[in-house]
Design a protein around this motif. Sequence first.
Motif, short mmCIF file in Angstrom:
data_model
loop_
_atom_site.label_atom_id
_atom_site.label_comp_id
_atom_site.label_asym_id
_atom_site.label_seq_id
_atom_site.Cartn_x
_atom_site.Cartn_y
_atom_site.Cartn_z
N ASN A 182 40.03 -18.59 42.05
CA ASN A 182 40.40 -18.22 40.69
C ASN A 182 41.53 -17.80 40.19
N GLY A 194 44.11 -21.05 36.82
CA GLY A 194 43.29 -21.34 35.14
C GLY A 194 43.70 -22.17 34.47
N HIS A 205 38.59 -21.65 35.76
CA HIS A 205 39.03 -21.09 36.96
C HIS A 205 39.04 -21.36 38.84
N LEU A 206 37.63 -21.76 38.15
CA LEU A 206 36.69 -22.32 40.04
C LEU A 206 35.73 -23.60 39.55
N ASP A 213 35.12 -16.73 44.61
CA ASP A 213 34.79 -15.48 44.47
C ASP A 213 33.06 -16.05 43.56
N THR A 248 33.24 -14.40 40.50
CA THR A 248 33.55 -15.52 38.62
C THR A 248 32.92 -17.04 38.67
N LEU A 249 32.38 -17.13 39.86
CA LEU A 249 31.67 -18.13 39.80
C LEU A 249 29.97 -18.20 38.75
N GLU A 265 31.41 -18.46 34.84
CA GLU A 265 31.06 -18.95 34.57
C GLU A 265 30.22 -20.20 34.60
N LYS A 310 43.77 -12.12 42.86
CA LYS A 310 42.38 -12.21 42.86
C LYS A 310 41.49 -12.21 44.00
N THR A 350 44.99 -17.25 33.09
CA THR A 350 44.19 -16.15 34.74
C THR A 350 44.90 -14.60 34.01
#
Length: 422
Positions: free
Chosen positions: A37, A40, A53-54, A74, A77-78, A81, A128, A298
Amino acid sequence: MPGTVVIGAQFGDEGKGKITDFLAEKADYVVRFGGGNNAGHTVVVEGKQFKLHLLPSGVVHGKRCLIGAGVVVDPRTLMEELAALEREGIQADLGIDPRAHIILPYHNLLDAAGEEGNHHEKIGTTKKGIGPCYADKALRQGIRFEDLIEPNRLKEKLARNYPIKKKVLEQIYGIRVPFTEESLFKEYAAVGEKLRAYNVDVSLETCTALDQGKKVLFEGAQGTFLDNDFGTYPFVTSSHPISSGAAVGVGIPTGKIGKVVGIVKAYTTRVGEGPFPTELRDAFGEALRKKGNEFGTTTGRPRRVGWLDLPMLRTAQRLNGFTELAVMKLDVLAGLDELKVCTHYLVNGKEICFFPYSTKGVELAQPQYKAFKGFKDLNPKAKKLAQLPKEARTYLKFVEKEVGARISIVSIGPGREETVQA
Ligand code: GDP
Ligand code: IMO
Ligand code: MG
């Protein structure tokens, strides 16, 4: 049928997200193969902006999306998202390779500590946790997706890793660690439970799909000159954003990659530290940054901007074997009286047509320019090359000839429809 890979030809942020989304319309699968991530990727559909990001950018088209073994994931983050997309009515059809490594909060702290302390040269990372996570992987100490989704293994791995990370953070960097082994286990075991359903052998699924004649798009993250080996080391990321990285990062034979689409911004940008030969550090550079809205997807940091650099692109061609190019953000250059392109460098008085192999050499490179007559505003509805102004076509032809790959796409705005095909 061999797959297509989308690769950033410069320092990242070339517009890979837009082109991945554009090409995804005709694809069955979109697969991320590297990075995490720190990426971006922006996709704009009917005025709506998605910043990914991911998750592979094919998710906006509702395609089957896979995260390969070479990606660092991460989980926080996942989850964010996935939830954000759900709010937009998009349910991701996702698979994650059990071999992918997991970014944990101590990786983020170590990343920031390495940047802020006096121990290392500042790289300007995204903080990150990318470098520390890939370092654990190379040290064979990492925690993988297969561990995250299996509580007993997660517990065991955290028991091995946490005390060491805590010691390094506290005793070397003097940072108080705001989480315990138990709190990490509790949070991540719960996340693992939620993500378990996505566990799939991405290498096997991708190879099977390719053998069945399905269309697979591999979405690169970062850019060629951020490659851990071939970029401006140490001002690079910790993975391999070049085309061969797709094979290693997914687990497919290199022969299963057919097309390699090089994504080239019509000028150059860079976020973070490191040499940048054509950088414009003047008022004109500032104006270009504003016009191109060159602020990191990002981190929000202002991107450094400069003219297009052909020695970089020739080198990117050698490293990636582009079968075609997509030139992005041509609209940002519209309205200028004159455009410049760096055709070669002078290094210690010698003419050099490629990117020097050493970072010191890049620092010494003095760009030499060819000037082109500028072009007026582009027709935002243009769909064919012939609808672009003559001066713009001259600029594009020159780039095509010098790089040695056909320009198949020219992007004239962030939207999906603002795309010209040759
Ligand atoms: P990526 O990391 O390579 O996917 O690129 P980013 O999404 O980080 O940065 C590219 C930025 O340029 C995004 O804000 C896009 O929406 C935008 N963009 C992409 N193509 C064009 C274009 O042709 N013209 C303009 N003006 N913006 C574009
Ligand atoms: P996308 O996929 C631009 C840069 C950082 C820093 C260096 C190392 O959107 O093109 P890292 O956090 O990876 O350890 O940072 O690499 N960087 C990027 N720059 N676009 C990206 O991704 C980047 N990913 C990392 O700014 O200089
Ligand atoms: Mg980006």
